[in-house]
Write an enzyme that holds these catalytic residues in place. Structure first.
Site, mmCIF file in Angstrom:
data_model
loop_
_atom_site.group_PDB
_atom_site.id
_atom_site.type_symbol
_atom_site.label_atom_id
_atom_site.label_comp_id
_atom_site.label_asym_id
_atom_site.label_seq_id
_atom_site.Cartn_x
_atom_site.Cartn_y
_atom_site.Cartn_z
ATOM 1 N N SER A 47 1.104 -1.092 -0.224
ATOM 2 C CA SER A 47 -0.053 0.287 -0.065
ATOM 3 C C SER A 47 1.101 1.253 -0.264
ATOM 4 O O SER A 47 1.894 1.557 -0.852
ATOM 5 C CB SER A 47 -1.215 -0.311 1.098
ATOM 6 O OG SER A 47 -2.031 1.206 1.654
ATOM 7 N N HIS A 48 0.986 2.296 0.608
ATOM 8 C CA HIS A 48 1.945 3.032 1.283
ATOM 9 C C HIS A 48 2.443 3.203 1.837
ATOM 10 O O HIS A 48 3.014 4.549 2.998
ATOM 11 C CB HIS A 48 0.433 4.610 1.197
ATOM 12 C CG HIS A 48 -0.623 4.375 2.721
ATOM 13 N ND1 HIS A 48 -1.154 3.460 2.771
ATOM 14 C CD2 HIS A 48 -0.649 5.097 4.217
ATOM 15 C CE1 HIS A 48 -1.873 2.899 4.598
ATOM 16 N NE2 HIS A 48 -1.399 4.146 4.808
ATOM 17 N N ASP A 223 0.432 7.065 -4.144
ATOM 18 C CA ASP A 223 1.222 6.023 -3.551
ATOM 19 C C ASP A 223 2.093 4.635 -3.957
ATOM 20 O O ASP A 223 1.743 4.957 -5.233
ATOM 21 C CB ASP A 223 0.859 5.575 -2.587
ATOM 22 C CG ASP A 223 -0.452 4.731 -2.711
ATOM 23 O OD1 ASP A 223 -1.369 4.717 -3.709
ATOM 24 O OD2 ASP A 223 -1.212 4.387 -1.618
ATOM 25 N N ASP A 225 0.187 1.341 -4.522
ATOM 26 C CA ASP A 225 -0.183 0.616 -5.427
ATOM 27 C C ASP A 225 -1.216 1.721 -6.207
ATOM 28 O O ASP A 225 -2.380 1.082 -6.820
ATOM 29 C CB ASP A 225 -1.095 -0.496 -4.359
ATOM 30 C CG ASP A 225 -1.892 0.130 -3.438
ATOM 31 O OD1 ASP A 225 -1.052 1.754 -3.024
ATOM 32 O OD2 ASP A 225 -3.090 0.026 -3.367
ATOM 33 N N ASP A 227 -3.270 4.208 -5.524
ATOM 34 C CA ASP A 227 -4.918 4.180 -5.429
ATOM 35 C C ASP A 227 -5.445 5.494 -4.215
ATOM 36 O O ASP A 227 -5.452 6.370 -3.826
ATOM 37 C CB ASP A 227 -5.525 3.418 -4.264
ATOM 38 C CG ASP A 227 -5.020 2.645 -3.344
ATOM 39 O OD1 ASP A 227 -3.586 3.781 -2.708
ATOM 40 O OD2 ASP A 227 -5.151 2.280 -2.184
ATOM 41 N N ARG A 228 -4.262 6.251 -3.620
ATOM 42 C CA ARG A 228 -4.471 7.499 -2.794
ATOM 43 C C ARG A 228 -3.042 8.325 -4.071
ATOM 44 O O ARG A 228 -2.610 8.517 -4.932
ATOM 45 C CB ARG A 228 -2.775 7.428 -2.117
ATOM 46 C CG ARG A 228 -3.887 6.071 -0.742
ATOM 47 C CD ARG A 228 -3.129 5.757 0.207
ATOM 48 N NE ARG A 228 -4.100 5.113 1.234
ATOM 49 C CZ ARG A 228 -3.749 5.099 2.869
ATOM 50 N NH1 ARG A 228 -3.698 6.175 3.125
ATOM 51 N NH2 ARG A 228 -4.472 4.239 2.663
ATOM 52 N N THR A 291 -14.248 5.430 7.940
ATOM 53 C CA THR A 291 -12.672 5.088 7.402
ATOM 54 C C THR A 291 -13.096 3.729 7.251
ATOM 55 O O THR A 291 -12.698 2.747 7.755
ATOM 56 C CB THR A 291 -11.777 4.945 8.365
ATOM 57 O OG1 THR A 291 -11.363 6.272 8.445
ATOM 58 C CG2 THR A 291 -10.154 4.950 7.225
ATOM 59 N N GLU A 310 -11.547 10.277 1.474
ATOM 60 C CA GLU A 310 -11.059 10.541 2.362
ATOM 61 C C GLU A 310 -10.461 11.680 3.079
ATOM 62 O O GLU A 310 -8.913 11.828 2.083
ATOM 63 C CB GLU A 310 -10.290 8.967 2.797
ATOM 64 C CG GLU A 310 -9.691 8.489 1.864
ATOM 65 C CD GLU A 310 -10.089 6.445 2.563
ATOM 66 O OE1 GLU A 310 -11.084 6.109 2.981
ATOM 67 O OE2 GLU A 310 -8.693 6.002 1.903
ATOM 68 N N SER A 312 -6.906 11.095 3.801
ATOM 69 C CA SER A 312 -5.976 10.095 3.820
ATOM 70 C C SER A 312 -5.258 10.092 2.621
ATOM 71 O O SER A 312 -5.107 9.291 1.972
ATOM 72 C CB SER A 312 -5.758 8.524 4.439
ATOM 73 O OG SER A 312 -6.908 8.188 3.866
#
Length: 506
Positions: A47-48, A223, A225, A227-228, A291, A310, A312
């Site tokens: 992830s991040h 990030d 993967d 998604d952010r 969340t 969100e 984040s």
């Protein structure tokens, strides 16, 4: 394992690369050579968080709607881990070259078994073209007046950035930085924020050191993967809470996919209420959820939500069932293209900062910051949360403490642990964060975050709403200073954690 357990076919992104948003798009839209669709997907991701042999690694399962498995499924998986006695593997299957696109067929123990290695960008790019006006964005990106920089932080977003921004939209390849995916993210922390995206932040004129050249008009980061996302203008940071509100406010006129209107909007509880004000003004259905993207997915599957986000650094829409970092960048570029459709032949450019400040002038400003205390002792973190919950039993005592710390801060009128009843399936999610709500609309929120593998992360969210257009230009940390003092004293942060300052301030 798949072949030994009766799976007919496995799809793998070329070179093992596939972003989390693209996984969702592939589950929802891709048709295999045999005419079949995917039943779900396993995502192997840090992830991040920092990745590599000695860092984080996660296994995530997404359902047939393309979204993360709900708690009912993950709870069953967990229960099975406590009782499973054996598992099956087909050890004699030969290796498959996942660097080459194509289908390899084997005779598996349960019958024919295919491994389909496919282009990881194809389905995702096809989907993006149904959402955005690529011609309008291309005109913006190729204008000599507009400059652009994208930082993939050596995550998987790099392959999508090259395919979309360079090959489809004609941006210069020099506008991409850190876009070669690396299994350890180049030894960096692939979290798109002002602390970890150092090179991009410096280029945009927001670092401690002056940039080597004039900052670009627009910058964005992803990030690990993809998604952010983080959105930046020249010397200007867009908070994720403002970003989703601005996308929602401009979606119908700037993004073709939304031209017939929004079904509704939603945000996670810790995210600022900037989206709430837009929803009220535009008469849109609005939802405040815990969340976790699966809560948005339920609303989207029921046709109740179009745009969500969100704090984040996650933003998305109902085109898939995950947050989508590249989508958010294309949404911002669409808004910039729309605002500048008559300015690209020499007129004054409408900038990212102009768009944000005009939004504040129309809807008010939500001063907002987040303090992250990373890798805190898990026991100490739980004690701090228990202390905050116990404190809520007496609001007079809370307000006495508030006034002792800062007499200029408003009074607390409500305090609770956030609980959510899903309007779609009726499920109830408890213990989703501790809230202190003030009379003037200010909020303090405390949450434990569990995406890392070491210790606990305490997240403290501080928000103050300012409707007066003459007071929306203050420095955010200065405006929030009194509330920060109150939050640290109420929580006894240093006493419980031993930390005199947060790891990250956003």
């Amino acid at each position: 394992m798949a072949a030994a357990n009766g799976v007919r076919s496995v799809w793998v992104g070329q070179n093992g690369l596939l972003s989390t948003p693209a996984v969702s798009a592939v589950i929802r839209n891709r048709i295999g050579a045999d005419g079949a669709k995917a039943s779900g997907a396993f995502i192997l991701t840090a992830s991040h968080n920092p990745g590599g042999p000695n860092e984080d690694f996660g296994i995530k399962y997404n359902m047939e709607n393309g979204g993360p498995a709900p708690e009912g499924i993950t709870d069953k998986i967990y229960e099975n881990t406590k009782t499973i006695k054996e598992y099956f593997t087909a050890e004699d299957l030969p290796d498959v070259d996942i660097s080459t696109v194509g289908i390899t067929t084997f005779g598996g123990p349960e019958g024919p078994f295919d491994v389909d290695v496919f282009d990881p960008t194809e389905d995702y790019v096809k989907l993006m073209k149904t959402i955005f006006d690529f011609g309008a964005i291309q005109k913006l990106l190729t204008s000599p007046q507009f400059t652009f920089c994208y930082d993939a932080l050596h995550g998987v977003a790099g392959i999508y950035a090259k395919r979309i921004f360079v090959e489809e939209l004609s941006a210069s390849e020099s506008s991409l930085i850190n876009c070669i995916p690396k299994d350890d993210f180049g030894g960096s922390h692939p979290d798109p924020n002002l602390t970890y995206a150092k090179e991009l932040v410096t280029r945009l004129g927001l670092g401690k050191q002056a940039p080597d050249s004039e900052p670009p008009e627009f910058g964005a980061a992803a990030d690990g993967d993809a998604d952010r996302n983080m959105i930046l203008g020249k010397r200007f940071f867009v908070t994720p809470s403002d970003s989703v509100a601005i996308i929602a406010a401009n979606a119908v006129e700037a993004i073709p996919y939304f031209s017939s209107g929004l079904k509704g909007v939603a945000r996670s509880m810790p995210t600022s209420a900037a989206l709430d004000v837009v929803a009220k003004s535009l008469n849109l259905r609005f939802f405040e959820v815990p969340t976790g993207w699966k809560f948005f997915g339920n609303l989207m599957d029921a046709g109740m939500c179009s745009v969500c986000g969100e704090e984040s650094f996650g933003t998305g829409s109902d085109h898939i069932r995950e947050k989508d970092g590249v989508w958010a960048v294309l949404a911002w570029l669409s808004i910039l293209a729309y605002k500048n459709k008559d300015n690209l032949d020499g007129g004054k450019l409408v900038t990212v900062e102009d768009i944000v400040r005009n939004h504040w002038a129309s809807y008010g400003r939500h001063y907002y910051t987040r303090y992250d205390y990373e890798n805190v002792d898990a026991g100490a973190a739980k004690e701090l949360m228990a202390h905050l919950i116990k404190l809520q039993s007496s609001l007079p005592e809370v307000n006495k403490l508030v006034k002792e710390v800062r007499p200029d801060v408003s009074v607390v009128v409500n305090a609770d642990e956030f609980e959510y009843k899903d309007p779609v399936d009726g499920s109830v999610s408890k213990h989703q964060g501790v809230r202190y709500l003030f009379e003037d609309g200010s909020r303090l929120v405390f949450r434990l975050s569990g995406t890392g593998s070491v210790g606990a992360t305490i997240r403290l969210y501080i928000e103050q709403y300012e409707a007066d257009s003459t007071k929306i230009g203050r420095d955010s940390q200065e405006a929030l200073g009194p509330l920060v003092e109150v939050a640290l004293r109420l929580s006894k942060m240093e006493e419980f954690t031993g930390r005199s300052s947060p790891t990250v301030i956003t």
